[in-house]
Design an enzyme around this catalytic site. Sequence first.
Site, PDB file in Angstrom:
ATOM      1  N   GLY A  61       0.788  -1.204   0.000  1.00  0.00           N
ATOM      2  CA  GLY A  61       0.000   0.000   0.000  1.00  0.00           C
ATOM      3  C   GLY A  61       0.822   1.256   0.000  1.00  0.00           C
TER       4      GLY A  61
ATOM      5  CB  ALA B  63       7.399  -5.240  10.403  1.00  0.00           C
ATOM      6  CB  SER B  64       2.398  -3.702   8.679  1.00  0.00           C
ATOM      7  OG  SER B  64       2.323  -5.066   8.918  1.00  0.00           O
ATOM      8  NE  ARG B  65       8.416  -2.469  11.827  1.00  0.00           N
ATOM      9  CZ  ARG B  65       9.352  -2.840  12.615  1.00  0.00           C
ATOM     10  NH1 ARG B  65      10.480  -2.193  12.600  1.00  0.00           N
ATOM     11  NH2 ARG B  65       9.185  -3.850  13.398  1.00  0.00           N
TER      12      ARG B  65
ATOM     13  CB  THR C  28       1.394   3.610   6.722  1.00  0.00           C
ATOM     14  OG1 THR C  28       0.980   3.001   5.514  1.00  0.00           O
ATOM     15  CG2 THR C  28       0.473   4.759   7.063  1.00  0.00           C
TER      16      THR C  28
ATOM     17  CE  LYS D  36      -3.749   1.923  16.908  1.00  0.00           C
ATOM     18  NZ  LYS D  36      -4.210   0.930  17.902  1.00  0.00           N
TER      19      LYS D  36
ATOM     20  CB  VAL E 147      -3.949  -2.502   8.784  1.00  0.00           C
ATOM     21  CG1 VAL E 147      -4.252  -1.956   7.392  1.00  0.00           C
ATOM     22  CG2 VAL E 147      -4.922  -3.580   9.180  1.00  0.00           C
TER      23      VAL E 147
ATOM     24  CD  GLU F 229       3.959  -8.228   9.017  1.00  0.00           C
ATOM     25  OE1 GLU F 229       4.684  -9.215   8.981  1.00  0.00           O
ATOM     26  OE2 GLU F 229       4.275  -7.157   9.578  1.00  0.00           O
TER      27      GLU F 229
END
Lengths: 427, 337
Positions: free
Chosen positions: A152, A190-192, A194, A377, A379, A381
Amino acid sequence: MRLGARRDGTLTAIDAEIVLDIGSGSLYAGRYAMTLHQISELYRCPSVRVRIVAVYTNTTPTGPQRGVLDPIATFSTEAAIDDLAAHLGMDPLALRMKNYAEDFQGLDDTTPALPYTSKHLDACLAAVADAIGWSERDRMRAEARGPVRRGGQLTILPMIAAEELGLPPERIHIHHGDTDGTHYAPSSHASRITSEVGPAVLQAAAQVRGRLCELVAARLEVSPLDLVAAEERIYVRGVPERGMTFTAACALMAEPEIRATGSRAPNPDDVIFRLFGAHGAEVEVDVETGELRVLRIVCSHDIGRPINPKLVESQQYGGAVMGLGYGLYEEAELDGKSGVLLTPDVHQYRVPTALETPVIEARNVEREDAFYPYSAKPVGEAPLVGVMPAVRNAIRHALDLGIDTLPITPARILEALAARKKTADAR
Amino acid sequence: MLDELPAFAHVSAGSVAEAVDTLAEHGTRAQVLAGGTDLLGLMKDRISGPGMPVPEVLVNVKRIPELAGIAELRDGGLRIGAAVTLWDLERDPRVVGRFPALAQAAAAVATAQIRSMGTVGGNLCQRPWCWYFRHPQFPCLKRGGRQCFALPGSNRTYFSVLGLGVCVMSHPSDLAPALMALDARVTVAGPAGRRTVPIDRFFRGPRSVTETVLERAEIIVSVDVPAPPIGTRSLFLKHLVRGTWDFALSEVAVAASPGPGRWDGVRIVLGGVAPFPYRATAAEAVLAGHAPTESRVREAAEAALAGARPLTQNGYKIDLTRALVSRALTALVASMA
């Protein structure tokens, strides 16, 4: 996984022993300790022990994928909780709420108890329970049964800049992935992105806006603080006709371009950053053929305020399908004698197809969280982690049988049913 | 395993004679190329062994007029050319109307993309999907080696519980059980001329390391499906791990011809559970000449699996197949009501 609890459902102990086959080489180094957090933070429990042994074997090397060890940790814990609920004769949702942890409880002597930046897992559980029809489940059972487009971050970052500058995102061009012209960013893991790169973009965009506002303010003879940038214009707050288009503002520039930089400081150390969520599943099992149909997956994640709701949803749809593959269809078969991988292609390693995809519904909990830019926040994983436990527990509800070897294929269902029948016949 | 296709010479045969001659000329170095949906994968993965080399000459049979099309037989049956695609077969109204089990079986194969290229002949001649046979590192019996790796190893999915022999793979063809339930005949052409083989005798038994009776340089020309007795119904059921693109863990084809208050003739054929399509003759004997009552159907399903001997990991197939036989027969009874 062993759980200790009082008769009223209060958890007294969680004791997990994990043996991990990491193959001939592993990229897991340093990440094993995550399981202690992942297991202990799901519930309020005074006593938690996790022992994890990683074993080298002469097989394919391994490394983390989406969720790292969280899918394993959460599956084990959530399966045990439902088994405990059955043992106590308690509703599994009620058991979870009875042991709900408002705050991070600390970890041995090194990490003290701290508040989360925000935690609305209780709202997530309520949303999922409502969406899946939790109160009806026993009755239903009785009645039968861009360069590179990656994740994303490509759209989120232009949207942050666009928001700051009052422009539509299409007017922002993001130049990335070019080692010649760009800086190194943290890897997309690690979805980081953003929450790590986003604040830096926000700062830089704010600086650009500030410089443009200085130019416009000088021309209009107002203070820069009286100006807003919105809808492709820069104008006096409350007096939209007194201003100019963004393009006209750029024409005032003496310099050829405005350069700005942004950065992000490390996390503050008096709060804990976590994303929580809940999943629910409705399944149908044919006890003669072992065929399993997943009818519905519902989820609810405590996501703050989504910058791009469509991307959040697509992570949740993707996570659901990935979780079903993980839990029901995909099996990497290793030859017992040689360790050779017998399923090296996507033909025999069965990735789910469109026909395996059920109705997937997301009902997210949206609340402010000042510790994230725009309360957004990450999102990436979490939407994977809860899927398989929900399906396993749904199967448990349907068959009154916990099956804990993944993938839960028709063969495994038939074998579990046959084994139970054999035990019952022997009595 | 993403190897490139090895180099090969491509010969497009214009007639059966030309195809046979080319195959005879090159021996084991040549293979028939119809849809290529199995062959090209075997070649890319370099699946080979003593006596089974990676082919260097591919003889394309898709332009041979005799292998094309579905024609009427005088008795009301159909002659299906070996190069007819599964896509065409599954939607031909004559197949759908007269031989539902065959249309259902064709529609159950793999994916639409594969069915648009895969042919009837290829489906019958395809090699098995034992993961040891399909892995270059395991020189198994079928590839000229000395042992079966599945027997002591992993045998959960495409492996047999009936008719076990030297090789324990389960035959992957979905068409074969349906054609066998419909009493089909296979016309084969080779250097010694033509012959017609009842499909019951087209597949080799458990002691063979090859799957069909095709001799060197022989090709399938067509498959005849005879007109069945009046009132015959047929049905096909396939059970897979996932919804599509998978071979059967177990499948059943049934056909029955009704008489007054009973079934005069019945054929029950199992797929995915034996090294060849398996006619459950003991089950047929329970029903032939009798009214297909619920208890007879149950008895037949039991008889179908009598003598089943599971391997270490595929015992679930016995319960599964028994359930499928029972359901297929029950559905067949319902369709005749």
